[in-house]
Design a protein around this motif. Structure first.
Motif, mmCIF file in Angstrom:
data_model
loop_
_atom_site.group_PDB
_atom_site.id
_atom_site.type_symbol
_atom_site.label_atom_id
_atom_site.label_comp_id
_atom_site.label_asym_id
_atom_site.label_seq_id
_atom_site.Cartn_x
_atom_site.Cartn_y
_atom_site.Cartn_z
ATOM 1 N N ILE A 14 68.495 101.210 150.151
ATOM 2 C CA ILE A 14 68.919 99.934 149.577
ATOM 3 C C ILE A 14 67.829 99.377 148.664
ATOM 4 C CG2 ILE A 14 69.404 97.515 150.150
ATOM 5 C CD1 ILE A 14 70.938 98.636 152.636
ATOM 6 N N THR A 15 66.597 99.388 149.132
ATOM 7 C CA THR A 15 65.474 98.872 148.339
ATOM 8 C C THR A 15 65.296 99.669 147.053
ATOM 9 O OG1 THR A 15 64.357 98.023 150.297
ATOM 10 C CG2 THR A 15 62.984 98.443 148.356
ATOM 11 N N ARG A 16 65.265 100.991 147.153
ATOM 12 C CA ARG A 16 65.079 101.828 145.958
ATOM 13 C C ARG A 16 66.195 101.621 144.943
ATOM 14 N NH1 ARG A 16 65.787 106.903 146.915
ATOM 15 N NH2 ARG A 16 66.102 106.837 149.167
ATOM 16 N N HIS A 17 67.429 101.562 145.423
ATOM 17 C CA HIS A 17 68.554 101.414 144.506
ATOM 18 C C HIS A 17 68.570 100.032 143.851
ATOM 19 C CE1 HIS A 17 69.845 105.326 145.533
ATOM 20 N NE2 HIS A 17 70.397 105.027 146.695
ATOM 21 N N LEU A 18 68.226 98.995 144.597
ATOM 22 C CA LEU A 18 68.167 97.660 144.001
ATOM 23 C C LEU A 18 67.059 97.568 142.962
ATOM 24 C CD1 LEU A 18 68.928 95.372 147.070
ATOM 25 C CD2 LEU A 18 70.263 95.519 144.944
ATOM 26 N N LYS A 19 65.933 98.209 143.223
ATOM 27 C CA LYS A 19 64.845 98.215 142.242
ATOM 28 C C LYS A 19 65.276 98.959 140.967
ATOM 29 C CE LYS A 19 60.917 97.633 145.348
ATOM 30 N NZ LYS A 19 60.114 96.635 144.635
ATOM 31 N N ARG A 20 66.010 100.043 141.134
ATOM 32 C CA ARG A 20 66.502 100.772 139.948
ATOM 33 C C ARG A 20 67.515 99.918 139.178
ATOM 34 N NH1 ARG A 20 68.165 107.100 139.423
ATOM 35 N NH2 ARG A 20 68.975 106.994 137.298
ATOM 36 N N ALA A 21 68.412 99.240 139.881
ATOM 37 C CA ALA A 21 69.364 98.350 139.214
ATOM 38 C C ALA A 21 68.620 97.245 138.466
ATOM 39 C CB ALA A 21 70.338 97.760 140.230
ATOM 40 N N ASN A 22 67.522 96.769 139.021
ATOM 41 C CA ASN A 22 66.737 95.737 138.351
ATOM 42 C C ASN A 22 66.080 96.281 137.085
ATOM 43 O OD1 ASN A 22 66.050 92.974 138.375
ATOM 44 N ND2 ASN A 22 63.986 93.459 139.114
ATOM 45 N N GLU A 23 65.700 97.539 137.100
ATOM 46 C CA GLU A 23 65.164 98.152 135.869
ATOM 47 C C GLU A 23 66.249 98.252 134.796
ATOM 48 O OE1 GLU A 23 62.023 98.670 134.927
ATOM 49 O OE2 GLU A 23 61.647 97.626 136.820
ATOM 50 N N VAL A 24 67.469 98.540 135.205
ATOM 51 C CA VAL A 24 68.599 98.557 134.266
ATOM 52 C C VAL A 24 68.795 97.148 133.701
ATOM 53 C CG1 VAL A 24 71.090 98.957 134.037
ATOM 54 C CG2 VAL A 24 69.694 100.531 135.413
ATOM 55 N N ALA A 25 68.675 96.133 134.546
ATOM 56 C CA ALA A 25 68.783 94.747 134.090
ATOM 57 C C ALA A 25 67.672 94.413 133.097
ATOM 58 C CB ALA A 25 68.729 93.799 135.290
ATOM 59 N N ARG A 26 66.471 94.908 133.349
ATOM 60 C CA ARG A 26 65.337 94.676 132.455
ATOM 61 C C ARG A 26 65.609 95.306 131.083
ATOM 62 N NH1 ARG A 26 60.801 93.073 134.297
ATOM 63 N NH2 ARG A 26 61.047 94.020 136.326
ATOM 64 N N ARG A 27 66.196 96.503 131.082
ATOM 65 C CA ARG A 27 66.554 97.153 129.800
ATOM 66 C C ARG A 27 67.607 96.335 129.056
ATOM 67 N NH1 ARG A 27 66.660 102.153 132.794
ATOM 68 N NH2 ARG A 27 68.906 102.259 132.525
ATOM 69 N N ALA A 28 68.595 95.833 129.796
ATOM 70 C CA ALA A 28 69.630 95.001 129.165
ATOM 71 C C ALA A 28 68.992 93.766 128.527
ATOM 72 C CB ALA A 28 70.695 94.607 130.188
ATOM 73 N N MET A 29 68.078 93.140 129.244
ATOM 74 C CA MET A 29 67.403 91.962 128.728
ATOM 75 C C MET A 29 66.598 92.311 127.480
ATOM 76 S SD MET A 29 65.085 89.205 130.816
ATOM 77 C CE MET A 29 63.605 90.187 130.906
ATOM 78 N N GLY A 30 65.981 93.496 127.480
ATOM 79 C CA GLY A 30 65.238 93.954 126.315
ATOM 80 C C GLY A 30 66.112 94.138 125.081
ATOM 81 N N LEU A 31 67.399 94.322 125.296
ATOM 82 C CA LEU A 31 68.361 94.444 124.195
ATOM 83 C C LEU A 31 68.958 93.093 123.814
ATOM 84 C CD1 LEU A 31 70.217 97.650 125.439
ATOM 85 C CD2 LEU A 31 68.645 97.476 123.482
ATOM 86 N N GLY A 32 68.446 92.018 124.426
ATOM 87 C CA GLY A 32 68.945 90.682 124.141
ATOM 88 C C GLY A 32 70.171 90.301 124.940
ATOM 89 N N ARG A 33 70.475 91.084 125.963
ATOM 90 C CA ARG A 33 71.639 90.822 126.807
ATOM 91 C C ARG A 33 71.216 90.108 128.085
ATOM 92 N NH1 ARG A 33 74.188 96.821 125.869
ATOM 93 N NH2 ARG A 33 74.811 96.466 123.700
ATOM 94 N N HIS A 34 72.209 89.620 128.814
ATOM 95 C CA HIS A 34 71.909 88.955 130.092
ATOM 96 C C HIS A 34 71.272 89.945 131.060
ATOM 97 C CE1 HIS A 34 75.404 85.951 129.230
ATOM 98 N NE2 HIS A 34 74.393 85.797 128.413
ATOM 99 N N PRO A 35 70.313 89.492 131.871
ATOM 100 C CA PRO A 35 69.550 90.393 132.746
ATOM 101 C C PRO A 35 70.274 90.768 134.042
ATOM 102 C CG PRO A 35 68.710 88.170 132.950
ATOM 103 C CD PRO A 35 69.783 88.127 131.897
ATOM 104 N N PHE A 36 71.351 91.543 133.893
ATOM 105 C CA PHE A 36 72.076 92.071 135.044
ATOM 106 C C PHE A 36 72.143 93.581 134.922
ATOM 107 C CE2 PHE A 36 73.907 87.851 134.303
ATOM 108 C CZ PHE A 36 73.691 87.267 135.536
#
Length: 171
Positions: A14-36
């Motif tokens: 659960i922890t590893r997968h949530l951290k990976r999902a958060n990295e995906v959110a960080r990439r989205a934010m880097g593209l100017g999108r909402h951080p999800f």
């Protein structure tokens, strides 16, 4: 269709997968999108089958991921999968997951906590409708794991300041 019980996830998974999902959110934010961010974890509880960041206000990470998964995997396979997402799925995303037949969702931060971070941002008019309530109205026993308090602040950190700074942008 027979809805069998899913293989349990460990706290470490659960922890590893949530951290990976958060990295995906960080990439989205880097593209100017909402951080999800959301990922689809296979029946083994380890393999990541897909990743999706937020696209815009009507194409949330979870709903886009669920629709894509439904095009690529059978309902029987998806029932054994887990959608892991940074924030509790909204009513639209929970409904999309339900119809895609993804058997479990894991999230770190509640929609209520998200509302505290977004305030009255036009881009994210958060609804007060927990995903458990959406799922309870259906005929499938979707498993819900969350919130995960140990990761809430790490997930919330991406949202700190984002909403005030981007309240006029789309996506």
């Amino acid at each position: 269709m027979h809805y069998t019980r899913l293989k349990p996830l460990t706290d470490d998974q659960i922890t590893r997968h949530l951290k990976r999902a958060n990295e995906v959110a960080r990439r989205a934010m880097g593209l100017g999108r909402h951080p999800f961010g959301a990922i689809l974890v296979g029946p083994d509880g380890e393999t990541v089958l897909a990743e999706q960041g937020n696209v815009n206000t009507v194409n949330h990470a979870e709903s886009v991921l669920a629709r894509t998964a439904a095009l690529n995997y059978s309902p029987d396979v998806l029932w054994q999968c887990t959608l892991v997402t940074t924030a509790e799925p909204c009513a639209m995303c929970a409904g999309t997951q339900y119809w895609a037949n993804i058997g479990r969702v894991v999230y770190a931060m509640t929609e209520e906590r998200l509302l505290q971070l977004t305030g009255n941002a036009d881009e994210n008019p958060t609804m007060s409708l927990p995903c458990r309530e959406v799922f309870s109205r259906g005929q499938k026993p979707i498993e819900v794991v969350g919130p995960v308090p140990a990761l809430e602040e790490e997930i919330a950190a991406l949202h700190q300041g984002f909403w005030a700074a981007h309240s006029g942008s789309q996506g």
